[in-house]
Design a protein around this motif. Structure first.
Motif, PDB file in Angstrom:
ATOM      1  N   LYS A  62       0.847   3.594  -6.802  1.00  0.00           N
ATOM      2  CA  LYS A  62      -0.136   2.585  -6.442  1.00  0.00           C
ATOM      3  C   LYS A  62      -0.123   1.483  -7.484  1.00  0.00           C
ATOM      4  O   LYS A  62       0.260   1.693  -8.615  1.00  0.00           O
ATOM      5  N   GLU A  71       4.001   8.951  -4.883  1.00  0.00           N
ATOM      6  CA  GLU A  71       3.564   7.669  -4.371  1.00  0.00           C
ATOM      7  C   GLU A  71       3.022   6.861  -5.542  1.00  0.00           C
ATOM      8  O   GLU A  71       2.347   7.379  -6.422  1.00  0.00           O
ATOM      9  N   GLU A 110       5.886   3.841  -1.782  1.00  0.00           N
ATOM     10  CA  GLU A 110       6.035   5.290  -1.667  1.00  0.00           C
ATOM     11  C   GLU A 110       7.507   5.647  -1.589  1.00  0.00           C
ATOM     12  O   GLU A 110       8.265   5.056  -0.820  1.00  0.00           O
ATOM     13  N   ALA A 137       3.431   1.067   1.378  1.00  0.00           N
ATOM     14  CA  ALA A 137       2.230   1.652   1.956  1.00  0.00           C
ATOM     15  C   ALA A 137       1.050   0.720   1.706  1.00  0.00           C
ATOM     16  O   ALA A 137       1.161  -0.279   0.999  1.00  0.00           O
TER      17      ALA A 137
END
Length: 256
Positions: free
Chosen positions: A58, A56, A47, A42
């Motif tokens: 990051k 998800e 994800e 993403a």
């Protein structure tokens, strides 16, 4: 995704295509998980879209937080078997219990510091670690640093000893001493492969080389169920299907 590791150590927010994650009871890289349709990239990280529910992730320090709602459903058996086959050749992870032990031992310690300490141990031995210095850098006590280091070193030592015993070595420490003396550089490379890549191929090759060079020992043969005998010339013989054969010859012919 919170289980992701880089070079065998927790990745934190530093997720990469070669980061290793746990899925359905097995381990695979993020890249392989993407090929299987379980993970997608993403705009703000990676994800999880495969079986079960993963948050998800990051690429920041908060990425290791677990979503409150998690579906614990595992992938079907055929998918788990396929992902198991995706593990790099030669990689032998610890048992889940030992993985948890190692993860706890290095928890809260920056990755670069862990890598530097591992390299130092491989080059100079665990007794050369400066626990007071590491304590000042990590904010832990020297005693706790020493305890954590012993936990990690013990995990890798136990794994290496287990591999040696599975290959017929009754006294692994004697083998390690011989390899450090006679194949020191190669032994260090094998240890580095284990520590950073969990790759045991070179270690296994060195163990086999040592066995071929040293020949079988009577204790190992007896433990494996063979009858042995030492002749008048001091040569070790082994009974192979009723025939007495020099143990060194039997080993070269891969009969034992």
């Amino acid at each position: 995704m919170s289980t992701a590791r880089n070079n065998g150590f927790p990745a934190g927010g530093d997720l990469r295509l070669d980061s290793v994650i746990k899925a359905g009871g097995t381990e695979l890289t993020i890249e392989n998980a993407m090929h299987m349709g379980w993970v997608r990239q993403a705009a703000n990280g990676f994800e999880w879209i495969g079986p079960g529910s993963h948050p998800e992730v990051k690429k920041n320090p908060d990425s290791s937080q677990i979503s409150p709602a998690q579906n614990t459903q595992e992938p079907p058996t055929d998918q788990r078997e396929e992902s198991q086959q995706k593990l790099p050749e030669g990689v032998e992870p610890f048992t889940p219990e030992v993985e948890a032990q190692v993860a706890q031992a290095i928890s809260g310690i920056p990755q670069p510091m862990i890598s530097e300490a591992v390299v130092h141990v491989l080059e100079h031995g665990p007794e050369s670690l400066n626990y007071d210095q590491l304590a000042s850098l990590t904010g832990l006590s020297a005693a706790e640093v020493q305890q954590r280091a012993a936990s990690v070193i013990g995990a890798f030592t136990a794994q290496a000893d287990s591999i040696a015993k599975s290959m017929g070595i009754q006294e692994p420490q004697e083998l390690w001493n011989w390899l450090h003396t006679n194949r020191g550089d190669a032994m260090k490379r094998a240890q580095r492969d284990m520590a950073f890549n969990r790759d045991t191929r070179m270690l296994r090759q060195l163990i086999q080389h040592a066995k071929d060079s040293l020949g079988p020992d009577e204790g190992s043969l007896k433990a494996a169920g063979y009858q042995t005998h030492v002749n008048d010339y001091g040569e070790l013989l082994v009974n192979i299907n009723g025939a007495w054969t020099l143990a060194s010859v039997a080993q070269k012919m891969r009969l034992i």
